[in-house]
Design a protein around this motif. Structure first.
Motif, short mmCIF file in Angstrom:
data_model
loop_
_atom_site.label_atom_id
_atom_site.label_comp_id
_atom_site.label_asym_id
_atom_site.label_seq_id
_atom_site.Cartn_x
_atom_site.Cartn_y
_atom_site.Cartn_z
N GLY A 32 48.66 44.62 17.55
CA GLY A 32 47.72 43.64 18.07
C GLY A 32 46.78 44.23 19.09
N HIS A 33 46.10 43.34 19.81
CA HIS A 33 45.08 43.76 20.78
C HIS A 33 45.20 42.87 22.01
CE1 HIS A 33 41.24 46.07 21.23
NE2 HIS A 33 41.11 45.22 22.23
N ALA A 34 45.16 43.49 23.20
CA ALA A 34 45.26 42.74 24.46
C ALA A 34 44.09 43.05 25.37
CB ALA A 34 46.58 43.04 25.16
N MET A 35 43.72 42.07 26.17
CA MET A 35 42.64 42.22 27.15
C MET A 35 43.07 41.60 28.47
SD MET A 35 39.19 41.29 25.03
CE MET A 35 38.41 42.49 23.94
N GLU A 36 42.56 42.18 29.55
CA GLU A 36 42.80 41.62 30.88
C GLU A 36 41.48 41.39 31.59
OE1 GLU A 36 45.98 42.99 33.78
OE2 GLU A 36 44.19 43.80 34.77
N PHE A 37 41.36 40.25 32.24
CA PHE A 37 40.16 39.88 32.98
C PHE A 37 40.58 39.59 34.43
CE2 PHE A 37 39.50 39.03 28.59
CZ PHE A 37 38.16 39.30 28.33
N ARG A 38 40.01 40.35 35.36
CA ARG A 38 40.36 40.16 36.77
C ARG A 38 39.46 39.07 37.38
NH1 ARG A 38 41.30 46.20 39.35
NH2 ARG A 38 42.13 47.22 37.47
N ILE A 39 40.09 38.02 37.88
CA ILE A 39 39.36 36.92 38.51
C ILE A 39 39.30 37.18 40.01
CG2 ILE A 39 39.19 34.43 38.81
CD1 ILE A 39 39.04 35.25 35.90
N TYR A 40 38.08 37.36 40.51
CA TYR A 40 37.88 37.66 41.93
C TYR A 40 37.15 36.51 42.64
CZ TYR A 40 39.11 42.63 41.47
OH TYR A 40 39.77 43.82 41.27
N ALA A 41 37.47 36.35 43.91
CA ALA A 41 36.68 35.47 44.78
C ALA A 41 35.50 36.30 45.26
CB ALA A 41 37.53 34.98 45.95
N GLU A 42 34.45 36.31 44.47
CA GLU A 42 33.27 37.10 44.79
C GLU A 42 32.06 36.49 44.09
OE1 GLU A 42 34.23 41.03 43.34
OE2 GLU A 42 33.55 40.57 41.30
N ASP A 43 30.88 36.86 44.57
CA ASP A 43 29.64 36.31 44.04
C ASP A 43 28.85 37.41 43.33
OD1 ASP A 43 27.31 35.03 43.46
OD2 ASP A 43 26.95 34.27 45.49
N PRO A 44 28.86 37.44 42.00
CA PRO A 44 28.11 38.46 41.28
C PRO A 44 26.62 38.45 41.59
CG PRO A 44 29.67 37.37 39.82
CD PRO A 44 29.64 36.58 41.09
N ALA A 45 26.08 37.26 41.93
CA ALA A 45 24.65 37.16 42.23
C ALA A 45 24.29 37.79 43.57
CB ALA A 45 24.22 35.70 42.21
N GLN A 46 25.30 38.05 44.40
CA GLN A 46 25.08 38.64 45.73
C GLN A 46 25.73 40.02 45.80
OE1 GLN A 46 23.10 37.25 48.00
NE2 GLN A 46 22.74 35.53 46.60
N GLY A 47 25.59 40.78 44.72
CA GLY A 47 26.15 42.13 44.72
C GLY A 47 27.66 42.16 44.75
N PHE A 48 28.30 41.11 44.21
CA PHE A 48 29.75 41.00 44.15
C PHE A 48 30.36 40.94 45.55
CE2 PHE A 48 28.35 43.20 40.33
CZ PHE A 48 28.84 42.35 39.35
#
Length: 494
Positions: free
Chosen positions: A331-347
């Protein structure tokens, strides 16, 4: 067999919860230092652990951690990742004080923790590192000449540490010396050393790493690869296994190279050997992480193993070595890191209180976190909120499940990168597996525009959820009923 009934977890957040769960399954009591500010929100999450109040500085205080482990009658320490997880002095202090360090020997950690020394070890293992050089003993003119000989662009990198700290990309000789000065300053602040070196920047590279595990007796195996190419500020935010471009022949070559490196230093336990892969699929040694990785769950999902349990069993002396030929991925697995950050403000980190928190659930979905509704994300620590891990029978199936999971992950009250991750997932280049570490910079404008288009629905969702006395929140359509309540939405789970 070694008797261990109490283990100090020298960490916090989701990795502390992951380790605690593995310890409890083996009827071992996890002992957890918790800061005053996080105490109340940690109680429900770590209710099955022995929690001890500690100062904010505890996670970087080797002496205090050893003293706490001894005071709590622990026989072992698990460092997790980050903080002191790759600090050879901490590992040595544990060993000196009769504590089992659940990780590699201090000597192996010391050898591989210094990037320039690690490059020399890779060469001894017949593995080519990325072309580069040490600046020690060189004057400014010599540094520029050496950099021009390997060709610009180059990277100035800290010799110790990781996470993108102390790293600068330099496009021309004119900016080299300033980049070195900034890297030295940042490296000194984060790692207590201003040692840096210069390395060739491979154009359009992939970042692919090999998970290894060294069982007692020098029996090291590789447990597949992880594609960690999607990064911002040199830090990974999406990982997957297997890589879209690695076939069985390349996997074997990279895996065997990683095993040779581990064996040279007498490695024990879980580790990761990282490589840069160019457009022609040539691979170069980058560094070794002498700890469990943030992204270890994708390997666990594909190979059906428990890497943290293996670490604990190795410390107990009961781990059973698995032959290389029996490690087969599916199979195939993926991980997505959820951050408290604002991508529109340079992360930029966006600390604050979580007003609504609902994790997605369903077949092939795994969420690792240590927060709940009402938890606060503090500016003092890494802003990662959770990791969303999905598994499918193919990459396309995994992406479908990832889309469902991200759409149905409700985090309200603070700004997060959830929508940004969804836009990456939907991008044609990502879906086609056409990746390199410049992906986010290359497509930044269209990713940002897509996120901006979702701001109004997000605001409506927040308003509706705050007006919903039942606390029922679902992600999807943002329409509300005549009473201003947000109706639950049912979506087919892929």
């Amino acid at each position: 067999m070694v008797t261990i009934d109490r283990v100090l977890i020298a960490n916090r957040g989701e990795i502390a919860r992951r380790i605690a769960t593995a310890l409890i399954e083996k009827e071992i009591i996890p002992v957890l230092p918790v800061t005053e500010k996080e105490w109340q929100q940690a109680v429900p999450v770590f209710k099955d652990c022995r929690m001890v109040k500690a100062p904010d500085s505890i996670y970087l205080d080797s002496e205090a951690l050893v003293a706490l482990a001894q005071a709590e009658n622990c026989q072992a320490v698990h460092p997790g990742y980050g903080f002191l997880a790759e600090n050879a002095e901490f590992a040595g202090a544990c060993e000196t004080n009769g504590l089992i360090f659940i990780g590699p020997p201090a000597r192996a950690m010391d050898l591989m923790g210094h990037k320039e020394r690690a490059r020399e070890i890779a060469k001894k293992a017949d593995v080519s590192p990325v072309p580069g050089f040490s600046i020690d003993g060189l004057n400014e003119l010599e540094i520029k000449e050496r950099a021009e000989s390997i060709g610009f662009p180059v990277l100035v990198k800290a010799s110790l540490g990781g996470g993108g700290k102390g790293m600068r990309r330099v496009e021309s000789p004119e900016g080299l010396l300033d980049a070195i000065r900034m890297s030295k300053s940042e490296s000194s602040a984060y790692f207590g050393s201003d040692e840096v070196f210069v390395e060739k920047y491979i154009l359009k590279p992939r970042h692919i790493e090999i998970q290894i595990f060294s069982f007692p007796g020098g029996r090291t195996v590789y447990v597949g690869e992880r594609e960690c190419t999607i990064q911002r500020r040199h830090q990974k935010i999406i990982e997957e296994s297997p890589s879209p471009v690695v076939d069985e022949k390349l996997r074997r070559k990279m895996g065997e190279a990683a095993v040779r490196i581990a064996d040279i230093v007498g490695y024990v336990g879980a580790g990761t050997v990282e490589f840069i892969v160019d457009e022609e699929l040539n691979f170069y040694f980058l560094e070794m992480n002498t700890r469990i990785q943030v992204e270890h769950p994708v390997t666990e999902e594909v190979f059906g193993v428990d890497l943290v349990a293996w670490q604990i069993e190795e410390a107990l002396g009961i781990v059973e070595a698995i032959p290389q030929q029996k490690l087969k991925g599916a199979g195939h697995a993926m991980e997505f890191r959820i951050y408290a950050e604002d991508p529109a403000q340079g992360f930029m980190p966006s600390p604050g209180k979580i007003l609504r928190y609902v994790e997605p659930a369903g077949p092939g979905i795994r969420v690792e976190s240590a927060v709940a509704e009402g938890s606060e994300i503090f500016a003092d620590f890494d802003p990662m909120i959770a990791k969303v891990v999905v598994k499918g029978h193919s990459r396309e199936h995994a992406m479908e499940r990832a889309r469902f999971a991200l759409e149905n992950f409700v985090i309200l009250g603070i700004t997060t990168n959830r929508e940004f991750l969804m836009q990456i997932l939907s991008h044609p280049a990502f879906q086609a597996g056409e990746l390199d570490t410049g992906f986010i910079d290359r497509y930044r404008d269209e990713l940002k525009n897509a996120v901006d288009a979702s701001i109004e629905p997000e605001i409506l969702l927040l308003a509706a959820s705050l007006r919903n006395p039942t606390g029922k929140v679902a992600q999807g359509s943002v329409s509300v009923d005549e009473n201003g309540y947000y109706p639950p939405v049912t979506t087919r789970i892929p």
